[in-house]
Each structure stands twice: as C-alpha cells, then as structure tokens.
Write a protein that holds these residues in place. Sequence first.
Motif, PDB file in Angstrom:
ATOM      1  N   THR A 117       9.311  23.988  87.967  1.00 55.87           N
ATOM      2  CA  THR A 117       8.092  23.164  87.350  1.00 55.87           C
ATOM      3  C   THR A 117       8.605  22.766  86.047  1.00 55.87           C
ATOM      4  N   LYS A 118       9.151  23.464  85.190  1.00 59.15           N
ATOM      5  CA  LYS A 118       9.690  22.459  84.079  1.00 59.15           C
ATOM      6  C   LYS A 118      10.669  21.553  84.249  1.00 59.15           C
ATOM      7  N   ALA A 119      11.550  21.615  84.960  1.00 58.42           N
ATOM      8  CA  ALA A 119      12.646  20.755  85.212  1.00 58.42           C
ATOM      9  C   ALA A 119      11.556  19.355  85.850  1.00 58.42           C
ATOM     10  N   GLN A 120      10.531  19.429  86.786  1.00 57.45           N
ATOM     11  CA  GLN A 120       9.858  18.677  87.190  1.00 57.45           C
ATOM     12  C   GLN A 120       8.982  17.718  86.128  1.00 57.45           C
ATOM     13  N   GLN A 121       8.362  18.526  84.905  1.00 58.05           N
ATOM     14  CA  GLN A 121       7.950  18.227  83.957  1.00 58.05           C
ATOM     15  C   GLN A 121       8.725  17.196  83.065  1.00 58.05           C
ATOM     16  N   VAL A 122      10.177  17.432  83.093  1.00 58.87           N
ATOM     17  CA  VAL A 122      10.972  16.621  82.534  1.00 58.87           C
ATOM     18  C   VAL A 122      11.051  15.310  83.149  1.00 58.87           C
TER      19      VAL A 122
ATOM     20  N   ASP B 254       1.733  30.980  90.467  1.00 56.49           N
ATOM     21  CA  ASP B 254       2.019  30.269  91.594  1.00 56.49           C
ATOM     22  C   ASP B 254       1.185  29.020  91.765  1.00 56.49           C
ATOM     23  N   LEU B 255      -0.143  29.192  91.749  1.00 53.71           N
ATOM     24  CA  LEU B 255      -1.197  28.200  92.004  1.00 53.71           C
ATOM     25  C   LEU B 255      -1.073  27.224  90.978  1.00 53.71           C
ATOM     26  N   CYS B 256      -0.898  27.327  89.617  1.00 54.33           N
ATOM     27  CA  CYS B 256      -0.924  26.436  88.504  1.00 54.33           C
ATOM     28  C   CYS B 256       0.487  25.715  88.700  1.00 54.33           C
ATOM     29  N   TYR B 257       1.326  26.166  89.106  1.00 57.94           N
ATOM     30  CA  TYR B 257       2.823  25.601  89.191  1.00 57.94           C
ATOM     31  C   TYR B 257       2.583  24.673  90.510  1.00 57.94           C
ATOM     32  N   GLN B 258       1.998  25.025  91.617  1.00 55.83           N
ATOM     33  CA  GLN B 258       2.081  24.168  92.724  1.00 55.83           C
ATOM     34  C   GLN B 258       0.964  23.136  92.392  1.00 55.83           C
ATOM     35  N   ALA B 259      -0.002  23.581  91.317  1.00 53.53           N
ATOM     36  CA  ALA B 259      -0.892  22.362  91.280  1.00 53.53           C
ATOM     37  C   ALA B 259      -0.356  21.327  90.596  1.00 53.53           C
ATOM     38  N   TYR B 260       0.626  21.581  89.700  1.00 52.57           N
ATOM     39  CA  TYR B 260       1.381  20.606  88.740  1.00 52.57           C
ATOM     40  C   TYR B 260       2.279  19.886  89.628  1.00 52.57           C
ATOM     41  N   LEU B 261       3.021  20.490  90.686  1.00 54.16           N
ATOM     42  CA  LEU B 261       3.839  19.815  91.532  1.00 54.16           C
ATOM     43  C   LEU B 261       3.170  18.653  92.274  1.00 54.16           C
ATOM     44  N   LYS B 262       1.779  19.052  92.704  1.00 51.22           N
ATOM     45  CA  LYS B 262       1.136  18.155  93.663  1.00 51.22           C
ATOM     46  C   LYS B 262       0.191  16.970  92.847  1.00 51.22           C
ATOM     47  N   THR B 263      -0.218  17.480  91.640  1.00 52.14           N
ATOM     48  CA  THR B 263      -0.915  16.427  90.940  1.00 52.14           C
ATOM     49  C   THR B 263      -0.374  15.802  89.832  1.00 52.14           C
ATOM     50  N   LYS B 264       0.873  16.300  89.249  1.00 49.33           N
ATOM     51  CA  LYS B 264       1.361  16.064  87.939  1.00 49.33           C
ATOM     52  C   LYS B 264       0.519  16.308  86.720  1.00 49.33           C
ATOM     53  N   LEU B 265      -0.504  17.396  86.809  1.00 44.38           N
ATOM     54  CA  LEU B 265      -1.189  17.668  85.654  1.00 44.38           C
ATOM     55  C   LEU B 265      -0.707  19.202  85.290  1.00 44.38           C
ATOM     56  N   LYS B 266      -0.496  19.326  84.025  1.00 45.82           N
ATOM     57  CA  LYS B 266      -0.248  20.794  83.448  1.00 45.82           C
ATOM     58  C   LYS B 266      -1.288  21.577  83.251  1.00 45.82           C
ATOM     59  N   VAL B 267      -1.589  22.082  84.528  1.00 47.97           N
ATOM     60  CA  VAL B 267      -2.490  23.299  84.533  1.00 47.97           C
ATOM     61  C   VAL B 267      -2.270  24.574  84.102  1.00 47.97           C
ATOM     62  N   TYR B 268      -3.053  25.292  83.314  1.00 45.74           N
ATOM     63  CA  TYR B 268      -2.725  26.448  82.868  1.00 45.74           C
ATOM     64  C   TYR B 268      -3.466  27.592  83.247  1.00 45.74           C
ATOM     65  N   LEU B 269      -3.395  28.749  83.302  1.00 46.34           N
ATOM     66  CA  LEU B 269      -4.079  29.824  83.595  1.00 46.34           C
ATOM     67  C   LEU B 269      -4.743  30.253  82.413  1.00 46.34           C
ATOM     68  N   LEU B 270      -6.021  30.409  82.115  1.00 44.31           N
ATOM     69  CA  LEU B 270      -6.769  30.852  80.843  1.00 44.31           C
ATOM     70  C   LEU B 270      -6.567  32.196  80.726  1.00 44.31           C
ATOM     71  N   LEU B 271      -5.890  32.765  79.773  1.00 46.18           N
ATOM     72  CA  LEU B 271      -5.967  34.243  79.550  1.00 46.18           C
ATOM     73  C   LEU B 271      -6.379  34.813  78.091  1.00 46.18           C
ATOM     74  N   THR B 272      -6.582  36.092  78.211  1.00 46.76           N
ATOM     75  CA  THR B 272      -7.157  36.515  76.737  1.00 46.76           C
ATOM     76  C   THR B 272      -5.779  36.937  75.996  1.00 46.76           C
ATOM     77  N   LYS B 273      -5.841  37.081  74.727  1.00 41.30           N
ATOM     78  CA  LYS B 273      -4.633  37.383  73.904  1.00 41.30           C
ATOM     79  C   LYS B 273      -4.148  38.590  74.375  1.00 41.30           C
ATOM     80  N   ALA B 274      -5.156  39.675  74.833  1.00 44.93           N
ATOM     81  CA  ALA B 274      -4.491  40.994  75.081  1.00 44.93           C
ATOM     82  C   ALA B 274      -3.770  40.757  76.487  1.00 44.93           C
ATOM     83  N   GLU B 275      -4.033  39.860  77.218  1.00 43.11           N
ATOM     84  CA  GLU B 275      -3.499  39.756  78.806  1.00 43.11           C
ATOM     85  C   GLU B 275      -2.237  39.089  78.550  1.00 43.11           C
ATOM     86  N   LYS B 276      -2.328  38.177  77.401  1.00 40.58           N
ATOM     87  CA  LYS B 276      -0.859  37.398  77.382  1.00 40.58           C
ATOM     88  C   LYS B 276       0.164  38.326  76.916  1.00 40.58           C
TER      89      LYS B 276
END
Length: 468
Positions: free
Chosen positions: A190-195, A274-296
């Motif tokens: 996904t990062k390669a595709q972003q480039v 994987d959903l975030c990565y696939q969403a990016y590959l299909k929409t070209k939008l940088k989709v992120y999963l929102l997590l709490t600080k503890a979860e990160k």
Amino acid sequence: MANNSIVGSLLSDLPERLNYYGVEEDFLTKKRARLFPSGTSKSTKEANLTSIFLSALAAIKPFREILLGILNTKAKKVSNKTAQLHVFTEIDSHAPDGKKSENGRPDGLIVLTTGKARTIEWAAFVEVKVNSELETNQIKRYLEIAKMHEVDLITISDQIVATPFQTPIAEKLNQRNVSLYHWSWIYIRTKAQQVVENARQIGCEEKFDPDQIYIIEEFIRYLDDPKIDVGHFDTMGKCWSGSVRELRQLPEGSKIGDEVVDCIATAWMHEEQDLCYQAYLKTKLKVYLLLTKAEKRNIEERKERIATSLSEKKCINFSLSVPLSSSVEDSLESSARKKVQVKVCFLSSSIHMLTVIPLNKGQKAVGQTSTFINQLESIGAGMEDELKISAVYKWKKKTTPASLKDLQHQKTHKLEYSTVKKDFGDQIERMEISQCVELGRGVFASPTKFIAKLETVVTNYISQIYSI
C-alpha cells in the motif's frame, strides 16, 4: 574485542561491528541486497523477496521516506540531503575462530548514513517471513542481537497489526533499549502504491524521478504475482464459521467462551487493517483506522475492546478516518477529514455505516438541503435507494431517515423536503448519511465471502461520499 555498537561508527567499520572475523570476502560488496537476485527454487523465494524489497527501498527515495520516516527521530534522517541507505541480506555471524554462529542472524540489515564520511545514523535488522508467521523464540533471539549492536529490529510477514509500532507476537517480549517494528506485506504494498499515486498528482511530476517510479511499479507487480502470494488477508480462518454460529446461539447476557472471542477478535483485527489498505487501493484515499492511544501502544487493548463489544452487544464497532479529498501530503495530520462509523452485527448479519457532514450555516434549512443534494449529485453519488439521510437540528433533534432518491424527487417537483422541520428550528446543524447492508447468515459466516462482501460494501460507501 571490538566495540559492537553500529550507530555512530563509519560504514567502513560495519564488518568489524558485526563480528566478521576470519571472513575473506568484502562484506559491504558481497552481502549487498540485489534488485535481481539469482535462484528460482522454492527455498530461495523468501531470500529473493527480501533482497528485492530492500533494494527497492534503497533505490526509491520517496518509498524509503514513507516507510522509515515515521519510525523514530533517527530514522527520519532518511530525508536529509546527504542521507544514503545501505541494505544487506543473508548476514551470517562468525565467531573469532571463523566458525558460523549458531544464533544466526536476521534476513537483512538496513543502514542509514549521512555526510561524506558515511557516518551511521540509524540501523535495523530485518526478519522476513513469506507465507508463514513470525517465530517467537527467533524474534527473542534477534532482539538480543539487536541490543548487542544497539540497533532496531523490523519484522515483516503476512500478519497485520494496527500500526508499525505493534507486533503480532502475543507473548510479551523484552524490548528494553531496542525498538521493535512490524510491517505486513499489504502495508508495504500500500505504501508503494501511495508513492505511485503521489507521483501522478497534477503539478507534482517534477518531484519524482520517473525511473524510480518505474522501479516501484515493477515492485508492485512483483508483489501482486500469484506465485509470490503475499499481502492480502483473504480468509477469517477455519474457526470463524463455528465461532459465529456459537455467538448467535448464546442467550442474551451469557458469557462468551474465550476461544470464540479469541477467534473472532484475532481475525477481525487483521481484517479491519486490511480493509483500510484495500479501501486505499480501490479509492486512492488514505483511510485510517481510528484507535485510542492505548490501542495504538498495545494490540491487546484493541482485542479487549472488541471482546467487550461482542459480549455486550454481539457486534463490533469501529471508525475510519477518511480525507475530504486526495492529497500529495499525508492527510493523517490533516483536520480536513471525516469519520465513517461502522457497526458489524452478528445477530442480524448486517453492516451499518454512518457519516456526519456539518452544513454551512449561511442558509435556511430548505437551502441547506438543496445545496447538500447538489453536492451529492456533483460527485455522482449513486445508491439512491440505499443511502439514507437525516437532518440533525439544534439539541440533537433529528428527522426520520429519507432516501437520497426521495429527496431528489422532492427537489425536482418542488415538494417540501423530508429534512425540513420548522418546529425543530430554522437551520440544520448537520446531515447524517447512513446505509445498512444485510449480508445474509450464510455469507456472514463464510470465512472468505464475509471479507469480500465487507470490503466491497464499505469501499463503495466511502467512494460515494468522500468528497462532500
């Protein structure tokens, strides 16, 4: 005995720092990663992929910046003008008597130098797995080696984590005085595709070397080759179907077995990333999963939150951060984003999605609704019958959901909008766009069909509304 510390030494000192005693060949030349490694047997697949990836990392400046730049302050120096990346593979450790060490070495080594003297600013060992999971004891051993040389450790496998700062290894590891990072193959892809997408932005072509873009496009094609078979998370696992059925059958308020929770939560944590990565590959939008600080910080925190949601409501809630528009800049830091709330319900076998869109306060409710419909139509929003829209007024007073098709009909025939309620107020605070998709019990319980349907549903929803 020579000093083992790598950081702060010169690149020419690297063989000595790695304890290469009695080795006649020039380590810096012989062990350098190759873009075109030799060997085609199954046993060389992992070694070849490691060599190709590390070579691409060294050859493509924006690729190494996007992967390494977020790790820590030392690795961030990869963006310096004089920075150079040196990559090596198949590193064998030798004792002073020339015999190979039984402890072995990770699959690769990344070394970052700056200046004419090539002073080492940062370094990391790399352990790579292809079509297999990381081995806990092996990683423990490599962490000790990393500590000895005062460098970091990066692991790569098909296993997906929430952020590069987490590890898929469940057992607690001794990471004192060493940083451990993890990249999944789909994350790298996904990062390669972003480039590539950044290079295609209008007005940005001059910032990217066309030869580097050509190389990274070839690297992406290599990863996508079915013979390589890395990256995509395409099954929820063998225990998914049974765990879903058992969860559905439990009476309300009953305790869910640890095995069921562990199966569903573990598989889900992989899929939501994987959903975030696939969403990016299909929409070209940088989709992120929102997590709490503890979860990160700790993957177990995310797992516990999923377990609680399963026990209390037999559903999983998560939120995605989606940019208002595509941008060359990494929109993770941008405030111009909106949140897509998603709820996966196990009892009804359905997926619920909701987005809140603030409205311009310069108009009355009728004008606000007309402008909003025009915005949807301008971006070609489809699914007129499936997208439901509610108007939210002051004090959270909300209208009954109406389909986009109904609102378009009201606009065309100059009828009163369903979103206009004079007793609620003169102005609408925000619009809520929702959609509910029923998968069916059979599809929901299928380890492969569930993933395919979920990714299609969420990606289609995002593509309909992202640029409002």
